[in-house]
Design a protein around this motif. Structure first.
Motif: not given
Length: 224
Positions: A1-2, A28-32, A83-94
């Protein structure tokens, strides 16, 4: 997805490049955004508003029943949750998107928490505050488990319909040890589940930004 390129969205004329980069600084912003648009909280709050005749006893189970149905019918939301459960996903999220994500989770939990507290206040549940919190946790983590189970079912070539099998009885077994003045019956819970399924015949069609706007404008419903 990312892994998709931003241009795949812009080239499909879903929005202009200027508008896109104004709202999204990363995938990551799109995921949110996906999680907000398809938020279970939106459906719980609107379903309860559309069904004011439901008893407080039944309302305790509505967030769970809605979560179960969404886990069966909305693979986009399920994938986004995993995907959101993976903490590494959020390193680039605002930072703002992270704040919204935390708010979403808190508000989802609060849907069940409020329903259990209302049942206690009405005398339907004779439990301590600690026991009330334990019931909320039981239902909350039960839903998270079901969301995580969907990909496993698909991987093992088992039909999603199996999620419905014995679902009502499972919820009764999960909550029966709490001190209910009048325990919920299988018939009451099945009738509520039937209403939820009927609601979703059209409720997930045409998901758009109105849902995001609603979640943002009603953030004060989450108390810290």
């Amino acid at each position: 997805m990312l892994s998709f390129p931003y241009t795949s969205i812009i080239k499909k004329n879903l929005c202009s490049a200027r508008v896109f980069y104004k709202h999204f600084s990363s995938r990551e912003d799109i995921l949110v955004c996906t999680l907000m648009r398809r938020s279970i909280t939106w459906d719980v709050e609107h379903f309860l508003a559309d069904n004011p005749d439901l008893s407080k006893k039944v309302r305790v189970f509505i967030p769970t029943l809605i979560s179960l149905e969404i886990s069966r019918i909305d693979p986009v939301y399920v994938s986004a949750c995993l995907i959101a459960n993976n903490s590494s996903v959020w390193q680039l999220a605002s930072e703002e998107k992270m704040r919204l994500l935390r708010m979403l989770d808190e508000r989802y939990y609060k849907c069940t928490q409020d329903a259990t507290k209302q049942a206690v206040d009405a005398g339907i549940l004779d439990v301590t505050q600690q026991e009330c919190d334990a019931l909320t946790d039981d239902l909350y983590y039960y839903c998270l488990g079901k969301l995580a189970a969907v990909p496993l079912i698909i991987t093992n070539y088992r039909p999603l319909a199996c999620l419905k099998k014995n679902e009502v009885q499972s919820l009764i077994s999960l909550t029966s040890h709490h001190n209910w003045k009048e325990p919920i019956t299988k018939e009451e819970l099945q009738e509520a589940y039937n209403r939820v399924m009927e609601y979703f015949h059209n409720a997930r069609d045409g998901i758009d930004c109105k849902r995001c706007i609603y979640i943002r404008e009603t953030q004060d419903r989450v108390t810290h």
